[in-house]
Motif scaffolding. Structure first.
Motif, PDB file in Angstrom:
ATOM      1  N   VAL A   1       0.853  -1.168   0.000  1.00 45.23           N
ATOM      2  CA  VAL A   1       0.000   0.000   0.000  1.00 45.23           C
ATOM      3  C   VAL A   1       0.895   1.226   0.000  1.00 45.23           C
ATOM      4  O   VAL A   1       1.884   1.283   0.718  1.00 45.23           O
ATOM      5  N   THR A  38      -4.507   6.831  -0.200  1.00 43.70           N
ATOM      6  CA  THR A  38      -3.699   5.612  -0.290  1.00 43.70           C
ATOM      7  C   THR A  38      -4.121   4.836  -1.524  1.00 43.70           C
ATOM      8  O   THR A  38      -5.271   4.944  -1.980  1.00 43.70           O
ATOM      9  N   ARG A  39      -3.180   4.069  -2.063  1.00 40.37           N
ATOM     10  CA  ARG A  39      -3.454   3.209  -3.206  1.00 40.37           C
ATOM     11  C   ARG A  39      -2.700   1.895  -3.005  1.00 40.37           C
ATOM     12  O   ARG A  39      -1.551   1.893  -2.588  1.00 40.37           O
ATOM     13  N   PRO A  40      -3.333   0.780  -3.344  1.00 38.54           N
ATOM     14  CA  PRO A  40      -2.614  -0.497  -3.268  1.00 38.54           C
ATOM     15  C   PRO A  40      -1.714  -0.671  -4.489  1.00 38.54           C
ATOM     16  O   PRO A  40      -1.947  -0.059  -5.539  1.00 38.54           O
ATOM     17  N   ALA A  41      -0.710  -1.515  -4.347  1.00 32.24           N
ATOM     18  CA  ALA A  41       0.082  -1.920  -5.515  1.00 32.24           C
ATOM     19  C   ALA A  41      -0.849  -2.707  -6.436  1.00 32.24           C
ATOM     20  O   ALA A  41      -1.775  -3.381  -5.961  1.00 32.24           O
ATOM     21  N   ALA A  43      -2.621  -5.528  -8.340  1.00 34.22           N
ATOM     22  CA  ALA A  43      -2.724  -6.952  -8.009  1.00 34.22           C
ATOM     23  C   ALA A  43      -1.838  -7.808  -8.907  1.00 34.22           C
ATOM     24  O   ALA A  43      -1.202  -8.752  -8.435  1.00 34.22           O
ATOM     25  N   VAL A  46       1.746  -7.814  -7.593  1.00 33.59           N
ATOM     26  CA  VAL A  46       1.878  -8.585  -6.347  1.00 33.59           C
ATOM     27  C   VAL A  46       1.761 -10.076  -6.627  1.00 33.59           C
ATOM     28  O   VAL A  46       2.518 -10.886  -6.097  1.00 33.59           O
ATOM     29  N   SER A  67       3.341  -2.488   4.255  1.00 35.82           N
ATOM     30  CA  SER A  67       2.963  -3.857   3.910  1.00 35.82           C
ATOM     31  C   SER A  67       2.518  -4.585   5.175  1.00 35.82           C
ATOM     32  O   SER A  67       2.990  -4.278   6.268  1.00 35.82           O
ATOM     33  N   SER A  69       1.052  -8.727   6.481  1.00 35.39           N
ATOM     34  CA  SER A  69       0.716 -10.105   6.109  1.00 35.39           C
ATOM     35  C   SER A  69       0.357 -10.891   7.363  1.00 35.39           C
ATOM     36  O   SER A  69       0.647 -10.480   8.483  1.00 35.39           O
TER      37      SER A  69
END
Length: 98
Positions: A1, A38-41, A43, A46, A67, A69
């Motif tokens: 992110v 915010t923006r995710p990487a 998909a 990833v 990140s 997990s």
């Protein structure tokens, strides 16, 4: 992110780093992050190399890479980890990136 704490948008170039014994990583991807957002990487990036490190670079502006997990409780044990990116010295960034 990717998070942008500033007011101006920032263009962040994501460069997957190679992992020994795996296929070549995909090429760089640019993610536009609006100010205060915010923006995710992507998909696809990833999913292509889920265990790879990624170099995130912006020519201008400010951003924070984060990140997280978890182990999903597999084998009776649940774990969680989070990490924030650290600044990379300019000399370590390949020419033409970011």
């Amino acid at each position: 992110v990717l998070a942008n704490p500033g007011s101006a948008p920032v263009a962040v170039t994501l460069v997957p780093l190679p992992v020994a014994g795996t296929a070549a990583p995909p090429g760089p991807v640019v993610v536009e992050v609006p100010g205060g957002a915010t923006r995710p990487a992507p998909a696809a990036l990833v999913e292509a190399l889920p265990a790879a490190a990624v170099l995130a670079v912006a020519r201008e502006g400010t951003f924070v890479a984060a990140s997280a997990s978890n182990s999903l409780g597999r084998e009776g044990f649940a774990g969680y980890a989070a990490a924030l990116g650290v600044p990379v010295p300019r000399a370590w960034i390949p020419e033409g990136i970011g």
